[in-house]
Scaffold this active site. Structure first.
Site, mmCIF file in Angstrom:
data_model
loop_
_atom_site.group_PDB
_atom_site.id
_atom_site.type_symbol
_atom_site.label_atom_id
_atom_site.label_comp_id
_atom_site.label_asym_id
_atom_site.label_seq_id
_atom_site.Cartn_x
_atom_site.Cartn_y
_atom_site.Cartn_z
ATOM 1 N N SER A 138 46.676 7.598 19.375
ATOM 2 C CA SER A 138 47.841 6.760 19.088
ATOM 3 C C SER A 138 47.729 6.265 17.654
ATOM 4 O O SER A 138 46.626 6.201 17.091
ATOM 5 C CB SER A 138 47.881 5.565 20.042
ATOM 6 O OG SER A 138 48.841 4.604 19.634
ATOM 7 N N TYR A 151 43.308 -1.786 23.582
ATOM 8 C CA TYR A 151 44.023 -0.504 23.534
ATOM 9 C C TYR A 151 43.678 0.251 22.257
ATOM 10 O O TYR A 151 43.363 1.448 22.288
ATOM 11 C CB TYR A 151 45.532 -0.739 23.614
ATOM 12 C CG TYR A 151 46.342 0.535 23.576
ATOM 13 C CD1 TYR A 151 46.323 1.415 24.645
ATOM 14 C CD2 TYR A 151 47.134 0.850 22.468
ATOM 15 C CE1 TYR A 151 47.062 2.592 24.623
ATOM 16 C CE2 TYR A 151 47.875 2.015 22.435
ATOM 17 C CZ TYR A 151 47.839 2.882 23.514
ATOM 18 O OH TYR A 151 48.570 4.054 23.471
#
Length: 244
Positions: A138, A151
């Protein structure tokens, strides 16, 4: 040239879009996810379009389950050309919230899931003397923000795991390629995994403004897979043009 391609997290979003695109290009798809009904629908859609696909219900946090997915591919097609570690969750929150279960879930799915995929597929690829890992990271693996610490840590971990794997396989001359895909805001179900209501509301509003279709990520993945085997596209960072 037709390839046997395994995708985890294939029941929606980037996984589904990539599966459908690669099937249209003539590849044999082996799909893994927890939601069997979704997998059945996607496999049917592929087959109705004269494509080839099968599935195995898969929990990426369970090594035995991931190895079963690999065995499904070997039993059906006798080879794994590409393994895409795509399953991921994003229950972001600030540390003061103390959502330890969410932290552990991200570690289990986003990190352990990738490692389990490597453990299941790499021995097969080494034996074949060829293969390709596609690991979904990501843009959050490149930079973080308040609420995104865990995350981002898991997605940065995917980058480091992938780079070490790339170097090891280059050193071993195994012909196993490694590509990391780092998407920005993409219109998928990922936002639904956020458990903090305030973070979820703000993220959903932001995604409504800027997110792009997972089909655009699928095209980039297909490009990396279809590159000549002598070339390894190591990382693709792709975000909406509107995303700062």
């Amino acid at each position: 040239m037709s390839k046997v391609i395994v995708i985890t997290g294939a029941s929606s979003g980037i996984g589904q879009a990539t599966a459908e695109l690669l099937a249209r290009q003539g590849n044999k798809m082996v799909l893994g996810a927890r939601r069997e009904s979704c997998l059945q629908e996607i496999v049917k859609k592929i087959k109705d379009a004269n494509g080839e696909a099968t599935y195995a219900v898969t929990d990426v946090t369970d090594l035995a389950s991931v190895k079963k997915l690999a065995q499904t591919a070997m039993d059906q097609y006798g080879k794994i050309a590409v393994w895409m570690n795509n399953a991921g969750v994003m229950p972001q929150s600030t540390f003061i919230e103390g959502r330890v279960e969410d932290w552990n879930r991200m570690i289990d799915v986003n990190l352990r899931g990738v490692l389990n995929g490597i453990a299941a597929a790499l021995p097969i690829m080494r034996k074949q003397a060829s293969g390709h890992f596609i690991n979904t990271s990501s843009v959050a693996g490149h930079a973080t923000h308040p609420g995104g610490g865990v995350y981002s840590a898991t997605k940065a971990g995917v980058l480091m795991i992938s780079e070490a794997l790339r170097q090891e396989e280059a050193q071993a001359q195994s012909n196993v390629r490694v590509t990391v895909v780092s998407p920005g805001a993409i219109n998928t179900e990922l936002v639904n995994s956020i458990t903090d209501p305030n973070v979820k509301k703000g993220t959903a509003q932001y995604y409504d403004q800027v997110a792009i279709s997972p089909d655009q990520i699928a095209k980039s993945i297909a490009f990396a897979i279809n590159a000549p085997e002598s070339a390894s596209i190591n990382e693709i960072v792709i975000r909406p043009s509107k995303q700062a």
